[in-house]
Design an enzyme around this catalytic site. Structure first.
Site, PDB file in Angstrom:
ATOM      1  N   HIS A  41      -2.875 -10.850   3.085  1.00 49.76           N
ATOM      2  CA  HIS A  41      -4.752 -10.255   3.231  1.00 49.76           C
ATOM      3  C   HIS A  41      -4.488 -11.788   4.317  1.00 49.76           C
ATOM      4  O   HIS A  41      -3.988 -12.855   4.095  1.00 49.76           O
ATOM      5  CB  HIS A  41      -4.964 -11.354   1.859  1.00 49.76           C
ATOM      6  CG  HIS A  41      -5.550  -9.946   1.133  1.00 49.76           C
ATOM      7  ND1 HIS A  41      -5.410 -10.443  -0.172  1.00 49.76           N
ATOM      8  CD2 HIS A  41      -5.539  -8.744   0.809  1.00 49.76           C
ATOM      9  CE1 HIS A  41      -5.654  -9.206  -0.629  1.00 49.76           C
ATOM     10  NE2 HIS A  41      -5.111  -8.083  -0.265  1.00 49.76           N
ATOM     11  N   ARG A  62       0.514  -1.519  -0.052  1.00 50.70           N
ATOM     12  CA  ARG A  62      -0.194  -0.328  -0.117  1.00 50.70           C
ATOM     13  C   ARG A  62       0.519   1.260  -0.122  1.00 50.70           C
ATOM     14  O   ARG A  62       1.887   0.872   0.859  1.00 50.70           O
ATOM     15  CB  ARG A  62      -0.812   0.330   1.487  1.00 50.70           C
ATOM     16  CG  ARG A  62      -1.562  -1.264   1.199  1.00 50.70           C
ATOM     17  CD  ARG A  62      -3.034  -1.020   2.182  1.00 50.70           C
ATOM     18  NE  ARG A  62      -3.448  -2.337   2.407  1.00 50.70           N
ATOM     19  CZ  ARG A  62      -2.770  -3.376   3.493  1.00 50.70           C
ATOM     20  NH1 ARG A  62      -2.409  -3.285   3.526  1.00 50.70           N
ATOM     21  NH2 ARG A  62      -4.390  -4.581   2.838  1.00 50.70           N
ATOM     22  N   ARG A  88      -1.092  -1.529  -5.977  1.00 47.98           N
ATOM     23  CA  ARG A  88      -1.231  -2.406  -5.815  1.00 47.98           C
ATOM     24  C   ARG A  88      -1.844  -3.149  -6.115  1.00 47.98           C
ATOM     25  O   ARG A  88      -1.558  -4.947  -6.632  1.00 47.98           O
ATOM     26  CB  ARG A  88      -1.737  -2.580  -3.969  1.00 47.98           C
ATOM     27  CG  ARG A  88      -1.599  -3.952  -2.645  1.00 47.98           C
ATOM     28  CD  ARG A  88      -2.340  -3.469  -1.938  1.00 47.98           C
ATOM     29  NE  ARG A  88      -2.785  -4.101  -1.203  1.00 47.98           N
ATOM     30  CZ  ARG A  88      -2.705  -5.146  -0.436  1.00 47.98           C
ATOM     31  NH1 ARG A  88      -0.794  -5.075  -0.334  1.00 47.98           N
ATOM     32  NH2 ARG A  88      -3.280  -5.993   0.300  1.00 47.98           N
ATOM     33  N   LYS A 122      -1.551  -2.764   7.707  1.00 44.76           N
ATOM     34  CA  LYS A 122      -3.239  -2.605   7.644  1.00 44.76           C
ATOM     35  C   LYS A 122      -4.233  -4.497   8.292  1.00 44.76           C
ATOM     36  O   LYS A 122      -4.512  -4.072   9.535  1.00 44.76           O
ATOM     37  CB  LYS A 122      -4.045  -2.843   6.652  1.00 44.76           C
ATOM     38  CG  LYS A 122      -6.120  -2.802   7.149  1.00 44.76           C
ATOM     39  CD  LYS A 122      -6.572  -2.758   5.545  1.00 44.76           C
ATOM     40  CE  LYS A 122      -7.749  -1.961   5.551  1.00 44.76           C
ATOM     41  NZ  LYS A 122      -8.778  -1.740   4.473  1.00 44.76           N
ATOM     42  N   TYR A 162      -8.016 -11.569  -7.593  1.00 43.07           N
ATOM     43  CA  TYR A 162      -7.157 -12.118  -8.410  1.00 43.07           C
ATOM     44  C   TYR A 162      -6.705 -13.445  -9.676  1.00 43.07           C
ATOM     45  O   TYR A 162      -6.357 -13.282 -10.367  1.00 43.07           O
ATOM     46  CB  TYR A 162      -5.807 -11.188  -7.910  1.00 43.07           C
ATOM     47  CG  TYR A 162      -5.723  -9.920  -7.398  1.00 43.07           C
ATOM     48  CD1 TYR A 162      -6.052  -8.907  -8.225  1.00 43.07           C
ATOM     49  CD2 TYR A 162      -5.972  -9.968  -6.061  1.00 43.07           C
ATOM     50  CE1 TYR A 162      -6.034  -7.638  -7.745  1.00 43.07           C
ATOM     51  CE2 TYR A 162      -5.641  -8.549  -5.584  1.00 43.07           C
ATOM     52  CZ  TYR A 162      -6.225  -7.805  -6.555  1.00 43.07           C
ATOM     53  OH  TYR A 162      -6.511  -6.080  -5.596  1.00 43.07           O
ATOM     54  N   HIS A 214      -3.738   3.645  -4.940  1.00 44.06           N
ATOM     55  CA  HIS A 214      -4.092   1.391  -4.917  1.00 44.06           C
ATOM     56  C   HIS A 214      -4.106   1.176  -6.293  1.00 44.06           C
ATOM     57  O   HIS A 214      -3.661  -0.133  -6.345  1.00 44.06           O
ATOM     58  CB  HIS A 214      -5.185   1.358  -3.888  1.00 44.06           C
ATOM     59  CG  HIS A 214      -4.852   0.565  -3.121  1.00 44.06           C
ATOM     60  ND1 HIS A 214      -4.642   0.211  -1.606  1.00 44.06           N
ATOM     61  CD2 HIS A 214      -6.260  -0.662  -3.053  1.00 44.06           C
ATOM     62  CE1 HIS A 214      -4.741  -1.041  -0.789  1.00 44.06           C
ATOM     63  NE2 HIS A 214      -5.470  -1.283  -1.703  1.00 44.06           N
TER      64      HIS A 214
END
Length: 336
Positions: free
Chosen positions: A301, A196, A278, A219, A310, A275
């Site tokens: 994630h 990010r 990314r 995050k 994806y 973003h």
């Protein structure tokens, strides 16, 4: 509180709710009779329930949530501001008296003034999580009043990404027009690691080591380490020379990046200006044959479902559809 059928075929009602007398009554000939008794009993004691109910306002609960839980979240302050705005929009009701109907009416009003469905779903999630968390912590003793309100179903769309040509165009615009050199390196880090923008921009010198970069304060609250190409790592170390371990490598440069994007003809989706880098990393990773589990670790994630967005870009994604479809063995399609 339950209405159930007994072994003898009759129906019974058991009501056990804080603030009103407990009752258990059986012998009802039908479920309808039992439901009617339950409803009338609760209506009879509604005044007493309301009198004994938690009188704290929604904004008071927001502050308690932030104190006990939100303070520990990476975006806790952002959620707090959002929740306070929601409370204002709802006219700061007694939190225990918020109803699903009032919340749905509030949703309608917000959507009418242009708030996107996705954004409102985020707000909905924050408020629902607030009630659930405070009940779990025993700060409140009542159920989440909007637990039964369904989120808005939104048509899923493919995430946007930049082609190789578009990436070259963007990097050329940065190289030619950005006086802030940090912009080039931060953009490169995002494209090479899927970071990010904020993770890369806030990088400290100690996070570069042995040809790798370690992202902290992410995050997901977990560190992740990603290798870098040797030539880029050497160039990055030359840029960061004479830095102490805790010194930031880059200056703030998101503004310079946005201006560079504006100098190109790139038409980026709303809210994806930084973003998009990314997304571009993840998309090209899969198109080049990358493994979805490796991508999950690289992106950090916690939920594989986020990474699966994806998966369809993989060269072999659902290739069985070609050889296992019902007309696969019928040969070539004849000329019409």
């Amino acid at each position: 509180m339950a209405v159930k059928q007994e072994q003898n075929g009759k129906w019974s009602v058991q009501i056990d709710r804080k603030g009103i007398p407990r009752v258990r009554k059986g012998g009802f000939a039908s479920q309808k009779e039992a439901d009617t008794f339950e409803r009338e009993y609760l209506v009879r004691y509604a005044g007493k329930v309301n009198q004994n109910a938690d009188q704290r306002s929604l904004k008071e609960l927001v502050e308690l949530w932030f104190m006990y839980h939100g303070l520990n979240l990476a975006d806790g302050e952002k959620q707090r501001r959002c929740l306070l705005d929601v409370a204002t929009g709802l006219k700061n009701p007694i939190a225990s008296r918020l109803t699903a109907e009032a919340f749905v009416a509030f949703r309608y009003a917000r959507l009418q003034v242009g708030l996107s469905q996705k954004t409102f779903n985020n707000h909905h999630g924050y408020l629902s999580a607030l009630y659930n968390r405070l009940r779990k912590l025993k700060v409140i003793d009542y159920e989440n009043p909007i637990a039964e309100v369904e989120f808005i179903k939104i048509q899923e769309r493919q995430l946007s990404y930049l082609s190789v040509g578009q990436i070259e165009t963007l990097l050329a615009a940065i190289k030619a027009g950005c006086k802030n050199e940090s912009t080039w390196y931060v953009a490169q880090l995002c494209l090479r690691t899927g970071a990010r923008w904020g993770e890369a921009e806030q990088l400290r010198f100690k996070q570069l080591h042995s040809g790798r970069v370690t992202f902290e304060f992410t995050k997901g609250k977990k560190t992740r380490t990603i290798p870098l190409a040797a030539d880029f790592y050497r160039d990055l170390m030359r840029f960061a020379k004479y830095k102490n371990p805790d010194d930031r490598v880059f200056g703030n440069c998101i503004g310079a990046f946005r201006r560079a994007v504006a100098r190109t003809d790139l038409d980026l989706p709303r809210g994806q200006c930084s973003h998009i880098l990314r997304h571009s990393f993840a998309s090209h990773f899969m198109m080049n044959g990358g493994n979805i589990l490796s991508l999950q670790k690289i992106l950090g994630h916690a939920d594989i479902g986020m990474t699966m967005r994806y998966a369809h870009l993989s060269p072999d994604h659902l290739q069985d559809a070609i050889k296992l479809n019902p007309v696969a063995g019928l040969g070539s399609i004849p000329d019409v």
